[in-house]
Design a protein around this motif. Sequence first.
Motif, PDB file in Angstrom:
ATOM      1  N   LEU A  13      33.164  29.679  35.705  1.00 60.57           N
ATOM      2  CA  LEU A  13      33.244  30.641  36.806  1.00 60.57           C
ATOM      3  C   LEU A  13      32.850  29.984  38.126  1.00 60.57           C
ATOM      4  CD1 LEU A  13      33.733  33.550  37.729  1.00 60.57           C
ATOM      5  CD2 LEU A  13      31.325  34.032  37.181  1.00 60.57           C
ATOM      6  N   MET A  14      31.806  29.163  38.078  1.00 64.93           N
ATOM      7  CA  MET A  14      31.390  28.474  39.306  1.00 64.93           C
ATOM      8  C   MET A  14      32.469  27.506  39.782  1.00 64.93           C
ATOM      9  SD  MET A  14      29.479  27.719  41.798  1.00 64.93           S
ATOM     10  CE  MET A  14      28.107  28.824  41.471  1.00 64.93           C
ATOM     11  N   VAL A  15      33.091  26.771  38.866  1.00 66.86           N
ATOM     12  CA  VAL A  15      34.155  25.843  39.244  1.00 66.86           C
ATOM     13  C   VAL A  15      35.311  26.597  39.899  1.00 66.86           C
ATOM     14  CG1 VAL A  15      35.899  24.258  38.337  1.00 66.86           C
ATOM     15  CG2 VAL A  15      33.540  24.122  37.518  1.00 66.86           C
ATOM     16  N   MET A  16      35.653  27.750  39.370  1.00 66.24           N
ATOM     17  CA  MET A  16      36.729  28.555  39.957  1.00 66.24           C
ATOM     18  C   MET A  16      36.371  28.997  41.379  1.00 66.24           C
ATOM     19  SD  MET A  16      37.777  30.868  36.649  1.00 66.24           S
ATOM     20  CE  MET A  16      38.944  31.886  37.583  1.00 66.24           C
ATOM     21  N   MET A  17      35.127  29.375  41.599  1.00 69.65           N
ATOM     22  CA  MET A  17      34.717  29.825  42.928  1.00 69.65           C
ATOM     23  C   MET A  17      34.695  28.670  43.923  1.00 69.65           C
ATOM     24  SD  MET A  17      31.868  32.787  42.132  1.00 69.65           S
ATOM     25  CE  MET A  17      30.724  31.705  41.286  1.00 69.65           C
ATOM     26  N   ILE A  18      34.232  27.512  43.479  1.00 73.42           N
ATOM     27  CA  ILE A  18      34.228  26.348  44.364  1.00 73.42           C
ATOM     28  C   ILE A  18      35.655  25.948  44.725  1.00 73.42           C
ATOM     29  CG2 ILE A  18      33.749  23.867  44.435  1.00 73.42           C
ATOM     30  CD1 ILE A  18      31.130  24.426  42.988  1.00 73.42           C
ATOM     31  N   ASN A  19      36.552  25.951  43.753  1.00 78.28           N
ATOM     32  CA  ASN A  19      37.946  25.632  44.042  1.00 78.28           C
ATOM     33  C   ASN A  19      38.577  26.661  44.963  1.00 78.28           C
ATOM     34  OD1 ASN A  19      38.604  23.143  42.702  1.00 78.28           O
ATOM     35  ND2 ASN A  19      38.353  24.185  40.762  1.00 78.28           N
ATOM     36  N   SER A  20      38.163  27.908  44.838  1.00 81.55           N
ATOM     37  CA  SER A  20      38.637  28.936  45.770  1.00 81.55           C
ATOM     38  C   SER A  20      38.170  28.627  47.184  1.00 81.55           C
ATOM     39  CB  SER A  20      38.125  30.321  45.338  1.00 81.55           C
ATOM     40  OG  SER A  20      38.656  30.709  44.104  1.00 81.55           O
ATOM     41  N   THR A  95      24.739  23.670  43.183  1.00 81.71           N
ATOM     42  CA  THR A  95      25.771  24.678  43.438  1.00 81.71           C
ATOM     43  C   THR A  95      25.444  25.521  44.660  1.00 81.71           C
ATOM     44  OG1 THR A  95      24.708  26.131  41.803  1.00 81.71           O
ATOM     45  CG2 THR A  95      26.568  24.786  41.065  1.00 81.71           C
ATOM     46  N   LEU A  96      24.174  25.800  44.874  1.00 78.93           N
ATOM     47  CA  LEU A  96      23.776  26.529  46.081  1.00 78.93           C
ATOM     48  C   LEU A  96      24.187  25.763  47.328  1.00 78.93           C
ATOM     49  CD1 LEU A  96      22.263  28.658  47.754  1.00 78.93           C
ATOM     50  CD2 LEU A  96      20.141  27.404  47.262  1.00 78.93           C
ATOM     51  N   ALA A  97      23.915  24.463  47.359  1.00 82.35           N
ATOM     52  CA  ALA A  97      24.255  23.652  48.521  1.00 82.35           C
ATOM     53  C   ALA A  97      25.757  23.647  48.777  1.00 82.35           C
ATOM     54  CB  ALA A  97      23.745  22.226  48.328  1.00 82.35           C
ATOM     55  N   PHE A  98      26.540  23.461  47.724  1.00 82.97           N
ATOM     56  CA  PHE A  98      27.999  23.354  47.861  1.00 82.97           C
ATOM     57  C   PHE A  98      28.605  24.697  48.262  1.00 82.97           C
ATOM     58  CE2 PHE A  98      31.733  20.886  45.740  1.00 82.97           C
ATOM     59  CZ  PHE A  98      32.398  20.884  46.957  1.00 82.97           C
ATOM     60  N   VAL A  99      28.223  25.756  47.561  1.00 78.36           N
ATOM     61  CA  VAL A  99      28.789  27.077  47.846  1.00 78.36           C
ATOM     62  C   VAL A  99      28.390  27.546  49.240  1.00 78.36           C
ATOM     63  CG1 VAL A  99      28.625  29.521  47.217  1.00 78.36           C
ATOM     64  CG2 VAL A  99      29.030  27.797  45.455  1.00 78.36           C
ATOM     65  N   ALA A 100      27.134  27.362  49.611  1.00 79.33           N
ATOM     66  CA  ALA A 100      26.684  27.807  50.933  1.00 79.33           C
ATOM     67  C   ALA A 100      27.383  27.038  52.046  1.00 79.33           C
ATOM     68  CB  ALA A 100      25.169  27.663  51.049  1.00 79.33           C
ATOM     69  N   ALA A 101      27.646  25.734  51.832  1.00 77.71           N
ATOM     70  CA  ALA A 101      28.367  24.956  52.834  1.00 77.71           C
ATOM     71  C   ALA A 101      29.787  25.478  53.007  1.00 77.71           C
ATOM     72  CB  ALA A 101      28.385  23.484  52.433  1.00 77.71           C
ATOM     73  N   GLY A 148      21.968  33.896  40.794  1.00 77.18           N
ATOM     74  CA  GLY A 148      22.578  35.201  41.047  1.00 77.18           C
ATOM     75  C   GLY A 148      23.121  35.317  42.457  1.00 77.18           C
ATOM     76  N   ALA A 149      22.298  34.968  43.445  1.00 73.91           N
ATOM     77  CA  ALA A 149      22.738  35.040  44.843  1.00 73.91           C
ATOM     78  C   ALA A 149      23.844  34.028  45.123  1.00 73.91           C
ATOM     79  CB  ALA A 149      21.550  34.804  45.776  1.00 73.91           C
ATOM     80  N   THR A 150      23.793  32.876  44.461  1.00 72.81           N
ATOM     81  CA  THR A 150      24.828  31.858  44.658  1.00 72.81           C
ATOM     82  C   THR A 150      26.173  32.325  44.115  1.00 72.81           C
ATOM     83  OG1 THR A 150      23.187  30.077  44.538  1.00 72.81           O
ATOM     84  CG2 THR A 150      25.475  29.472  44.198  1.00 72.81           C
ATOM     85  N   TYR A 151      26.170  32.913  42.920  1.00 70.66           N
ATOM     86  CA  TYR A 151      27.422  33.409  42.337  1.00 70.66           C
ATOM     87  C   TYR A 151      27.981  34.573  43.160  1.00 70.66           C
ATOM     88  CZ  TYR A 151      27.484  30.494  38.173  1.00 70.66           C
ATOM     89  OH  TYR A 151      27.584  29.421  37.310  1.00 70.66           O
ATOM     90  N   HIS A 192      25.758  36.759  35.518  1.00 67.05           N
ATOM     91  CA  HIS A 192      26.457  35.974  36.535  1.00 67.05           C
ATOM     92  C   HIS A 192      27.855  36.544  36.795  1.00 67.05           C
ATOM     93  CE1 HIS A 192      23.461  33.118  34.885  1.00 67.05           C
ATOM     94  NE2 HIS A 192      23.382  32.694  36.140  1.00 67.05           N
ATOM     95  N   GLY A 193      28.493  36.995  35.720  1.00 65.92           N
ATOM     96  CA  GLY A 193      29.827  37.573  35.874  1.00 65.92           C
ATOM     97  C   GLY A 193      29.803  38.871  36.644  1.00 65.92           C
ATOM     98  N   LEU A 194      28.803  39.710  36.391  1.00 71.11           N
ATOM     99  CA  LEU A 194      28.732  40.993  37.074  1.00 71.11           C
ATOM    100  C   LEU A 194      28.460  40.823  38.563  1.00 71.11           C
ATOM    101  CD1 LEU A 194      28.936  44.013  36.555  1.00 71.11           C
ATOM    102  CD2 LEU A 194      26.459  44.055  36.173  1.00 71.11           C
ATOM    103  N   VAL A 195      27.538  39.929  38.932  1.00 75.90           N
ATOM    104  CA  VAL A 195      27.261  39.739  40.354  1.00 75.90           C
ATOM    105  C   VAL A 195      28.465  39.112  41.055  1.00 75.90           C
ATOM    106  CG1 VAL A 195      24.765  39.590  40.060  1.00 75.90           C
ATOM    107  CG2 VAL A 195      26.112  37.493  40.010  1.00 75.90           C
ATOM    108  N   ALA A 196      29.267  38.315  40.319  1.00 78.29           N
ATOM    109  CA  ALA A 196      30.483  37.762  40.915  1.00 78.29           C
ATOM    110  C   ALA A 196      31.478  38.874  41.240  1.00 78.29           C
ATOM    111  CB  ALA A 196      31.120  36.742  39.971  1.00 78.29           C
ATOM    112  N   VAL A 197      31.566  39.875  40.379  1.00 82.21           N
ATOM    113  CA  VAL A 197      32.435  41.020  40.662  1.00 82.21           C
ATOM    114  C   VAL A 197      31.953  41.743  41.923  1.00 82.21           C
ATOM    115  CG1 VAL A 197      33.240  43.254  39.805  1.00 82.21           C
ATOM    116  CG2 VAL A 197      33.097  41.306  38.246  1.00 82.21           C
ATOM    117  N   TYR A 198      30.656  41.937  42.037  1.00 78.76           N
ATOM    118  CA  TYR A 198      30.101  42.591  43.229  1.00 78.76           C
ATOM    119  C   TYR A 198      30.385  41.768  44.486  1.00 78.76           C
ATOM    120  CZ  TYR A 198      27.255  45.355  39.933  1.00 78.76           C
ATOM    121  OH  TYR A 198      26.824  46.191  38.929  1.00 78.76           O
TER     122      TYR A 198
END
Length: 239
Positions: A13-20, A95-101, A148-151, A192-198
């Motif tokens: 799920l994290m890889v999919m979000m980073i690629n997005s 992941t926090l560093a990458f996603v937040a950037a 949780g906050a990162t996802y 992690h999946g539920l917070v990603a939906v939110y």
Amino acid sequence: MGGLLFQATTAALMVMMINSGLGTVGRDALRGRSVPWVAVGLTVLAVAGVALQLCWAGAMAALDDDPSRTGWWRVFTSVFMQNGGVAGAAWNIGTLAFVAALAQWLWGGPLTALLFAAGILLPERIDALLGLGGGPGADPRNFAGSSGATYFLGATLAAALLTRSRIRKQQALAVGVPALGLLMWCAQDNGHGLVAVYGFALGLLVRAVLRRLPGSGAPLAAAEPRSRSARRDKRSSAG
């Protein structure tokens, strides 16, 4: 086996979000971006939290989000504590560093900070509103961690890709984030999946609001295909 599957789907799920996020921001444009100071600040706080845990044995008890203890600050400080061992802490901080950037390059610094704060505050309240999650619970694994906050923040990148791209492959990737997240929640009880939906839902809402603002313009295709097209045009003109 169940634990390995849990970790595999969480990582996928994290890889999919980073690629997005890379599809929205543009892979070829990363080097020219400004320093994402909000991302740097969040990462520094996360590293400082781990350092504090190493130096102070009582850090977790004082700063985690144990519902049996009082302290309004716990919901915030617990995000920068880590309880998954060395590998878990490295994964969460990286992941926090990458996603937040990626989020800052997409949303801007102030909005990224607000979305990260939303990822801290909203999920538990939405759970209570929808009757999901079973309340605060008593599992110490839920008392600390930045994942949780990162996802939640990462899922907003997928929402942005869905609304900006006209490429079906990228749209499928974006839709796959909440789809996998919901499947993870239903099949694994994976929060992690539920917070990603939110986060995805809030990302769609934010995009809808931003598109109504003056000067927002029409939705754009993803940056990566445009940059490749620009390179082809440049080579054609040079020839």
